[in-house]
Motif scaffolding. Sequence first.
Motif, PDB file in Angstrom:
ATOM      1  N   GLU A 138       0.818  -1.049   0.064  1.00 14.69           N
ATOM      2  CA  GLU A 138       0.114  -0.048   0.034  1.00 14.69           C
ATOM      3  C   GLU A 138       0.988   1.277   0.006  1.00 14.69           C
ATOM      4  OE1 GLU A 138      -3.321   2.054   2.989  1.00 14.69           O
ATOM      5  OE2 GLU A 138      -2.952   0.146   2.984  1.00 14.69           O
ATOM      6  N   THR A 139       2.014   1.319   0.763  1.00 19.83           N
ATOM      7  CA  THR A 139       2.769   2.247   0.865  1.00 19.83           C
ATOM      8  C   THR A 139       3.355   2.735  -0.606  1.00 19.83           C
ATOM      9  OG1 THR A 139       3.198   1.880   3.149  1.00 19.83           O
ATOM     10  CG2 THR A 139       5.075   3.396   1.958  1.00 19.83           C
ATOM     11  N   LYS A 140       4.025   1.410  -1.165  1.00 21.61           N
ATOM     12  CA  LYS A 140       4.525   1.494  -2.406  1.00 21.61           C
ATOM     13  C   LYS A 140       3.770   2.169  -3.477  1.00 21.61           C
ATOM     14  CE  LYS A 140       5.520  -1.745  -5.739  1.00 21.61           C
ATOM     15  NZ  LYS A 140       6.022  -3.135  -6.192  1.00 21.61           N
ATOM     16  N   ASN A 141       2.363   1.770  -3.469  1.00 19.76           N
ATOM     17  CA  ASN A 141       1.289   2.274  -4.402  1.00 19.76           C
ATOM     18  C   ASN A 141       0.910   3.639  -4.233  1.00 19.76           C
ATOM     19  OD1 ASN A 141       0.935  -0.203  -5.752  1.00 19.76           O
ATOM     20  ND2 ASN A 141      -0.615  -0.834  -4.438  1.00 19.76           N
ATOM     21  N   ASN A 142       0.813   4.128  -2.719  1.00 23.06           N
ATOM     22  CA  ASN A 142       0.609   5.526  -2.764  1.00 23.06           C
ATOM     23  C   ASN A 142       1.786   6.325  -3.053  1.00 23.06           C
ATOM     24  OD1 ASN A 142      -1.812   4.982  -1.405  1.00 23.06           O
ATOM     25  ND2 ASN A 142      -0.820   4.855   0.616  1.00 23.06           N
ATOM     26  N   GLN A 143       2.834   5.872  -2.957  1.00 21.44           N
ATOM     27  CA  GLN A 143       4.155   6.754  -3.430  1.00 21.44           C
ATOM     28  C   GLN A 143       4.267   6.632  -5.101  1.00 21.44           C
ATOM     29  OE1 GLN A 143       7.766   4.639  -1.609  1.00 21.44           O
ATOM     30  NE2 GLN A 143       7.437   5.687  -0.068  1.00 21.44           N
ATOM     31  N   GLN A 144       3.947   5.616  -5.553  1.00 19.25           N
ATOM     32  CA  GLN A 144       3.709   5.578  -6.881  1.00 19.25           C
ATOM     33  C   GLN A 144       2.746   6.657  -7.656  1.00 19.25           C
ATOM     34  OE1 GLN A 144       3.333   1.868  -8.397  1.00 19.25           O
ATOM     35  NE2 GLN A 144       5.443   1.181  -8.468  1.00 19.25           N
ATOM     36  N   ASP A 145       1.698   6.699  -6.881  1.00 16.59           N
ATOM     37  CA  ASP A 145       0.643   7.603  -7.360  1.00 16.59           C
ATOM     38  C   ASP A 145       0.914   9.134  -7.082  1.00 16.59           C
ATOM     39  OD1 ASP A 145      -1.146   5.459  -7.813  1.00 16.59           O
ATOM     40  OD2 ASP A 145      -2.172   5.666  -6.016  1.00 16.59           O
ATOM     41  N   LYS A 146       1.550   9.309  -5.780  1.00 20.19           N
ATOM     42  CA  LYS A 146       2.080  10.815  -5.835  1.00 20.19           C
ATOM     43  C   LYS A 146       3.172  11.212  -6.838  1.00 20.19           C
ATOM     44  CE  LYS A 146       2.939  13.049  -1.692  1.00 20.19           C
ATOM     45  NZ  LYS A 146       3.648  13.010  -0.061  1.00 20.19           N
ATOM     46  N   GLU A 147       3.923  10.210  -7.212  1.00 16.74           N
ATOM     47  CA  GLU A 147       5.218  10.601  -8.114  1.00 16.74           C
ATOM     48  C   GLU A 147       4.358  10.795  -9.646  1.00 16.74           C
ATOM     49  OE1 GLU A 147       7.769   7.311  -8.378  1.00 16.74           O
ATOM     50  OE2 GLU A 147       8.623   7.840  -6.400  1.00 16.74           O
ATOM     51  N   ASP A 148       3.309   9.992  -9.920  1.00 12.11           N
ATOM     52  CA  ASP A 148       2.411  10.236 -11.081  1.00 12.11           C
ATOM     53  C   ASP A 148       1.770  11.584 -11.144  1.00 12.11           C
ATOM     54  OD1 ASP A 148       3.243   7.830 -12.080  1.00 12.11           O
ATOM     55  OD2 ASP A 148       1.457   6.609 -11.277  1.00 12.11           O
ATOM     56  N   GLU A 149       1.228  11.791 -10.014  1.00 12.81           N
ATOM     57  CA  GLU A 149       0.780  13.175  -9.966  1.00 12.81           C
ATOM     58  C   GLU A 149       1.734  14.531 -10.100  1.00 12.81           C
ATOM     59  OE1 GLU A 149      -1.508  13.295  -6.042  1.00 12.81           O
ATOM     60  OE2 GLU A 149      -2.939  12.064  -6.796  1.00 12.81           O
ATOM     61  N   GLU A 150       2.745  14.200  -9.292  1.00 11.54           N
ATOM     62  CA  GLU A 150       3.773  15.345  -9.521  1.00 11.54           C
ATOM     63  C   GLU A 150       4.397  15.291 -10.941  1.00 11.54           C
ATOM     64  OE1 GLU A 150       6.494  14.268  -6.481  1.00 11.54           O
ATOM     65  OE2 GLU A 150       5.282  15.001  -4.751  1.00 11.54           O
ATOM     66  N   SER A 151       4.334  14.162 -11.817  1.00  9.79           N
ATOM     67  CA  SER A 151       5.075  14.113 -13.030  1.00  9.79           C
ATOM     68  C   SER A 151       4.312  14.828 -14.125  1.00  9.79           C
ATOM     69  CB  SER A 151       5.497  13.033 -13.295  1.00  9.79           C
ATOM     70  OG  SER A 151       4.594  12.022 -13.470  1.00  9.79           O
ATOM     71  N   THR A 152       2.970  15.035 -13.524  1.00 10.63           N
ATOM     72  CA  THR A 152       2.133  15.238 -14.609  1.00 10.63           C
ATOM     73  C   THR A 152       2.157  16.692 -15.031  1.00 10.63           C
ATOM     74  OG1 THR A 152       0.389  13.662 -13.833  1.00 10.63           O
ATOM     75  CG2 THR A 152      -0.302  15.689 -15.263  1.00 10.63           C
ATOM     76  N   PHE A 153       2.510  17.185 -16.556  1.00  8.97           N
ATOM     77  CA  PHE A 153       2.813  18.460 -16.713  1.00  8.97           C
ATOM     78  C   PHE A 153       1.837  19.191 -17.795  1.00  8.97           C
ATOM     79  CE2 PHE A 153       5.195  21.415 -19.708  1.00  8.97           C
ATOM     80  CZ  PHE A 153       5.628  22.333 -18.734  1.00  8.97           C
ATOM     81  N   ASN A 154       1.380  20.248 -17.461  1.00 12.68           N
ATOM     82  CA  ASN A 154       0.207  20.963 -18.162  1.00 12.68           C
ATOM     83  C   ASN A 154       0.846  22.237 -18.624  1.00 12.68           C
ATOM     84  OD1 ASN A 154      -1.976  21.670 -19.208  1.00 12.68           O
ATOM     85  ND2 ASN A 154      -3.211  21.725 -17.242  1.00 12.68           N
ATOM     86  N   PRO A 155       1.267  22.314 -19.696  1.00 10.84           N
ATOM     87  CA  PRO A 155       1.919  23.595 -20.543  1.00 10.84           C
ATOM     88  C   PRO A 155       0.750  24.783 -20.530  1.00 10.84           C
ATOM     89  CG  PRO A 155       1.325  21.788 -22.277  1.00 10.84           C
ATOM     90  CD  PRO A 155       0.921  21.125 -21.132  1.00 10.84           C
ATOM     91  N   SER A 156      -0.342  24.577 -20.339  1.00  9.01           N
ATOM     92  CA  SER A 156      -1.398  25.815 -20.385  1.00  9.01           C
ATOM     93  C   SER A 156      -1.088  26.878 -19.518  1.00  9.01           C
ATOM     94  CB  SER A 156      -2.652  25.338 -20.514  1.00  9.01           C
ATOM     95  OG  SER A 156      -2.982  24.858 -19.580  1.00  9.01           O
TER      96      SER A 156
END
Length: 83
Positions: free
Chosen positions: A65-83
């Motif tokens: 569960e901790t590993k999955n939460n860390q991966q979700d957090k990294e995915d949210e941080e790596s999302t880049f919106n250029p607008s």
Amino acid sequence: MVRPNIGIINAMIRITLGLTLLCFSTAKMVRKPWRDGNWMMIMLASMKVAEGIVRYCPVVAMMEETKNNQQDKEDEESTFNPS
């Protein structure tokens, strides 16, 4: 119902080692009943046997569960919106 999170071989190893440790601790408790450390070993060994029978380990579930939460957090941080 809880979904199993350890494999068959891991469960067999837990059962075998848990029963071995349980027998060893019980034999030591019979010879020296005034020692309190044997009760702790008996409880840990019985917990390992139960984990093997049920094929569910709470520590492994917590780590997954901790590993999955860390991966979700990294995915949210790596999302880049250029607008």
